[in-house]
Design an enzyme around this catalytic site. Structure first.
Site, mmCIF file in Angstrom:
data_model
loop_
_atom_site.group_PDB
_atom_site.id
_atom_site.type_symbol
_atom_site.label_atom_id
_atom_site.label_comp_id
_atom_site.label_asym_id
_atom_site.label_seq_id
_atom_site.Cartn_x
_atom_site.Cartn_y
_atom_site.Cartn_z
ATOM 1 N N TRP B 344 0.842 -1.206 0.000
ATOM 2 C CA TRP B 344 0.000 0.000 0.000
ATOM 3 C C TRP B 344 0.874 1.252 0.000
ATOM 4 C CZ3 TRP B 344 -0.432 4.013 3.585
ATOM 5 C CH2 TRP B 344 -1.493 4.903 3.362
ATOM 6 N N HIS B 345 1.992 1.181 0.745
ATOM 7 C CA HIS B 345 2.844 2.361 0.825
ATOM 8 C C HIS B 345 3.481 2.701 -0.517
ATOM 9 C CE1 HIS B 345 2.692 2.057 5.267
ATOM 10 N NE2 HIS B 345 2.882 3.341 5.190
ATOM 11 N N GLY B 346 3.754 1.711 -1.322
ATOM 12 C CA GLY B 346 4.356 2.030 -2.614
ATOM 13 C C GLY B 346 4.580 0.780 -3.438
ATOM 14 N N TYR B 542 4.490 11.557 2.721
ATOM 15 C CA TYR B 542 3.343 10.680 2.491
ATOM 16 C C TYR B 542 2.424 11.215 1.395
ATOM 17 C CZ TYR B 542 3.372 6.717 5.607
ATOM 18 O OH TYR B 542 3.646 5.493 6.175
ATOM 19 N N PHE B 545 1.109 8.545 -1.901
ATOM 20 C CA PHE B 545 0.642 7.173 -1.655
ATOM 21 C C PHE B 545 -0.825 7.009 -2.005
ATOM 22 C CE2 PHE B 545 4.189 7.395 1.495
ATOM 23 C CZ PHE B 545 5.042 6.703 0.689
#
Lengths: 419, 545
Positions: B344-346, B542, B545
């Site tokens: 999900w973060h990247g 952030y 994202f």
């Protein structure tokens, strides 16, 4: 970890509202006072010479931060001054030509140094166009270097370190000479930067604290970088270290250039044309590089390209600009380098292989102004360029025979790069 | 338009606030709500006009599904929910993971599939998650019928649209319905204070440190071996940068909402003060942890428990249970959840390493809590030893994982971690050698080498790290300082009752914000610093994202 709170209404009772209103009022007033004080300080100190505030000797006259922001400061300084002579080029000219030198003849004064540290000819051309919006110089002196005409496979040489400052929006004109529609906005951004930024505040404080500091580097009101950084490095680490650092930076660029061997002298010739169109007499100056530079070109097998560049420059400028060549094997470029670790002996004429000292710059200025022939400085023409190049190589052969230690020193670095 | 930009602070925000308050007074709260929706869409469009239709389309689609689900009997909402989630996840997967997937296939199989670079729509990970929670809860009867304006504002509300906190419909919808959107002195004072503290944390602290950390990561990406002192500086420095950047952003988001009379959930609670990685995740990006726990980990763990029961494996994890149960019921869903968290973060292997490392840390921590009482029964001695030891271990473990998060490649991350382990030796700037020959000789005998490295850069790096570490570990956090005015929906424990390690506790026990002249001047000083830093606009970590 969490403490769930009762979801109380967010409306406030009158007494609390009063305290909150007072809090916000004091906050707003304090903020306005603080920001006003900061703006006033930055305008009064004017660390980048953006506003042209009169400097006070011992307090704000010398501007150490303007050196770091020279692309910004020079863009504004040139709009206020009306020099008779404009100096263009890269850091060699920035450090080497002192506009306040007594060597400049009266007809050339006042002089402004618009040379840009790390600037390529494209950059100088853009600054020249910008300057000519407000200035009407009668003389334009352009320092031209072989390496700055090189187009490396990965892009132009040198510029990378400076791309973080996007100077183009600050120019009154676009690169093609048309008026810059974004100038007003960029100008406003610069005003905000110079008055209301952490950088300008700290630079203002630095300016106040570092007046007349011999270890500091300053930009004068005429745009000259006084070479303080080079002086400090030389004093701390010695000229040998200074020379090696520069050689290590430059030789890989020459080596990389051998892969495509593309040269670009059009921006230089464009500068000549633009200056001429504005009625200025133009002088191109090939500076005196230290012998390491010339030896590296030979060992890398590109000294013939150097000769061809010089010839092309003379051919391109013929009739529009005088080309003066101060390079070659002269007493000024072949001083004996002090040994490693020696900080007591210094070179008298150059800082390292690229930058010449302002004392040597004064001799060059005198020569340009018509001083009798010294032992260096030749005006190149289509007629004499071949003979001059032949003379250069003859002197080169003699130097190689006489200085095997110098040849070996450069050879070691070239070997290292080629590995 | 970033929160830390002139355009936002001096134009967008005042305009939005003024418009909202005037409309609420003149035309009522519904008009103010529509104004906020329009302002939020403008805020989004200032970033990405191209993807505005995608955002609006996603909202309309999910609203339609939600409306249909509300009209369908509870037991028969599953297929609608599945359709909604499939489309949401499909869009997210397309925009976020297509390039990564194709590149991975090409790398593994030696294929040459080509897909042009797909630009990630801003905030898609956040607004997708928020809409999924609503659909899931509607399916289970935990949410009711929604109004379009509430639903729209729930998704696009500009303080949380781009980078969270990830809000839950149950905490926002009632607020939207109840809020008056009127100017209130307390809301403005508390909100502006929060925003200012957040701006200072981001623009002054995080960005100030970032300038010193980034060059080391770039060195690692270029394949240069990072030596011990620099590797630790990069690792610890980035962990602090990330904390101040993201918690600063979250403070700003909470402050913006509060100015409008709304509250968002707490997203950070001094995570670097935690002595266990489980506690760390309960205090770091709290709303993501909450989402992953409720919508990924719990359903997965429950499914595994039911499956084990169905197959006659009734012994659970626990001290009297089996290791297999612990692995199946705790480690497996933890690893899977953190794998998804990384993804999900990247879309990159570095983020997967980040997620998997945390999966390992959390599993080990869970096992420790389960089995430690067997061999270390004395709780008091365990607390005495493990609170400080755990604090250091947790911080280092989290910082190592964040090193991969920040590194451009896994190799770059490995380079820094290897440097931290001393595998690249210890180097100091050679100026020390020339200035302090006596000290240098002694250090050289310890195997420390002297290289042409800039001393000022090293001093600046640790000159930032040490005070920032102290700020992260010692004083109360922003929400604790503002505790009396409840700036968030959920709040941390008050500082005096927070039992974590708190050096100089006595000094800060009465450190609480109040609307006094002293605090007003302090807030003005912080906002002046923040404004001075606005000219060096840097995006939030952030943001993409």
């Amino acid at each position: 970890m969490d403490a769930a709170l009762p979801d109380r209404p967010l409306e406030t009772t009158p007494p609390l509202s009063g305290r909150m209103a007072r809090y916000l009022g004091i906050w707003a007033l304090s903020l306005v006072l603080m920001l006003t004080a900061i703006v006033a300080l930055c305008v009064a100190v004017d660390p980048y010479r953006v506003f042209g505030t009169q400097g006070i000797a011992g307090l704000t006259l010398q501007k150490p931060a303007a050196v770091r922001w020279s692309r910004l400061s020079k863009a504004y300084m040139i709009q206020r001054l009306h020099p008779a002579t404009l100096i263009l080029g890269s850091s060699s000219a920035d450090v080497g030509f002192n506009p306040d030198s007594t060597a400049w003849p009266a007809a050339f004064r006042p002089v402004f140094n618009l040379a840009i540290d790390g600037g390529l000819p494209d950059t100088s051309l853009h600054y020249l166009r910008h300057a000519l919006v407000s200035a009407t110089p009668t003389q334009v002196v352009i320092e031209v270097n072989f390496i700055e005409s090189m187009v490396l496979p990965a892009g132009p040489v040198n510029e990378a370190a400076h791309t973080q400052f996007d100077f183009a929006p600050r120019m009154r004109v676009l690169a093609n000479g048309a008026p810059n529609p974004g100038y007003g906005r960029a100008h406003l951004a610069d005003i905000v930067f110079a008055t209301l930024s952490a950088t300008s505040l700290s630079d203002s404080v630095e300016t106040l604290l570092h007046q007349n500091d011999p270890s500091e580097v300053y930009e004068t009101e005429a745009g000259w970088n006084d070479g303080g950084a080079l002086r400090r490095w030389a004093a701390n680490d010695g000229f040998y270290q200074l020379m090696m650092n520069k050689d290590r930076a430059k030789i890989p660029q020459y080596a990389a250039w051998r892969r495509n061997k593309v040269l670009q002298i059009e921006p230089v010739l464009d500068m000549v044309r633009v200056a001429r169109d504005h009625g200025a007499a133009v002088t191109l100056v090939i500076p005196p590089n230290y012998v390491d530079e010339m030896e590296a070109l030979r060992q890398l097998g590109i000294d013939a390209d150097y000769d061809a560049w010089k010839t092309a420059l003379v051919a391109g400028a013929e009739g529009n600009a005088a080309v003066w060549d101060f390079s070659g094997y002269t007493p000024y470029t072949t001083e004996i380098l002090p040994p490693p670790g020696d900080v007591s002996h210094r070179l008298r004429f150059v800082w390292e292989s690229v930058h010449f000292q302002s004392g040597l710059g004064d001799l060059m200025i005198a020569r340009l102004a018509g001083a009798p022939a010294l032992d260096f400085g030749v005006r190149l023409t289509k007629v004499n360029v071949a003979a001059q190049i032949a003379g250069y190589h003859a002197a080169q052969k003699k130097w190689i025979v006489a200085h095997p230690e110098g040849v070996a020193r450069v050879a070691e670095m070239v070997r290292h790069v080629q590995k | 338009m970033l929160f830390n930009s002139y355009a936002f602070v001096f134009a967008f925000l005042p305009l939005v606030l003024a418009g909202c308050f005037v409309l609420a007074r003149v035309a009522g709260p519904v008009a103010a709500q529509y104004w906020l929706i329009a302002a939020s869409l403008c805020f989004y469009a200032s970033w990405s006009l191209r993807y505005l239709p995608l955002l609006v389309g996603s909202i309309l689609f999910n609203f339609l599904i939600a409306r249909l689900m509300a009209q369908t009997p509870e037991g028969r909402r599953g297929s609608l929910m599945a359709l909604g989630i499939a489309v949401d996840i499909g869009l997210l997967a397309y925009y976020k993971y297509t390039n990564f997937f194709v590149d991975t296939v090409n790398m593994v199989c030696g294929a040459r599939f080509f897909v042009s670079q797909i630009l990630l729509p801003l905030g898609i990970s956040f607004y997708t998650f928020q809409q999924i929670t609503l659909l899931v809860d509607l399916s289970g009867g935990a949410a009711g019928k929604q109004r379009l304006r509430d639903f729209g504002l729930f998704v696009v509300f500009f303080p949380h649209l781009i980078a969270g906190p990830i809000v839950h419909h149950s905490e926002m919808m009632p607020q939207f319905a109840r809020a008056r959107y009127r100017f209130e002195w307390e809301n403005m004072a508390v909100g502006a204070t929060l925003f200012t503290v957040g701006l200072f944390k981001k623009a002054v602290l995080a960005d100030g440190l970032a300038a010193n950390v980034l060059p080391i990561y770039m060195d690692a990406e270029h394949g240069n071996a990072i030596t011990l002192i620099y590797a630790w500086g990069a690792c610890v420095g980035f962990a602090l940068q990330m904390y101040f950047d993201f918690s600063g952003y979250s403070d700003m988001a909470l402050g913006l909402a509060r100015m409008l009379g709304l509250k968002l959930p707490m997203n950070f609670n001094s995570p670097l003060k935690c002595s266990a990685i489980i506690d760390y995740w309960a205090c770091w990006h709290i709303t993501l942890t909450r989402f992953l726990t409720a919508y990924v980990y719990n359903p997965m763990a429950m499914h595994i428990v039911r499956w084990r029961h169905a197959h006659g494996w009734r012994r659970g994890p626990g001290p009297r249970g089996t290791v297999g149960a612990a692995v199946g019921v705790i480690a497996a869903p933890t690893m899977a959840t953190m794998f998804l968290s990384g993804l999900w973060h990247g879309a990159g292997f570095t983020y997967l390493v980040f997620g998997l490392l945390h999966g390992c840390y959390l599993s080990i921590n869970h096992f420790w809590r389960l089995y430690r009482p067997r061999f270390w029964r004395n709780e008091a001695s365990h607390e005495r030893v493990m609170r400080p030891v755990g604090l250091v271990l947790t911080f280092v473990a989290a910082a190592v994982a964040l090193t991969y998060f920040h590194a451009g490649t896994v190799a770059g991350g490995n380079d820094i971690v290897a440097g931290m382990a001393g595998l690249h030796g210890i180097a100091l700037p050679d100026v020390i050698d020339s200035r302090l020959p006596g000290l240098a000789a002694r250090l050289a005998s310890l195997g420390i080498v002297f290289l042409p490295l800039p001393l000022p850069a090293l001093l600046a790096l640790y000159g930032w790290i040490i005070p920032l570490l102290a700020i992260a570990l010692v004083p109360p956090n922003t929400l604790q300082v503002l505790f009396d005015y409840a700036p968030a929906i959920t709040m941390p424990l008050p500082y005096a009752r927070d039992r974590r390690i708190q050096p100089l506790r006595a000094l800060f026990e009465r450190f609480a914000w109040r609307p006094s002249a002293g605090w007003a001047v302090a807030a003005a000083a912080l906002s002046a610093c923040g404004i001075l830093a606005l000219n060096q606009v840097t995006s939030f970590l952030y943001w993409q994202f």
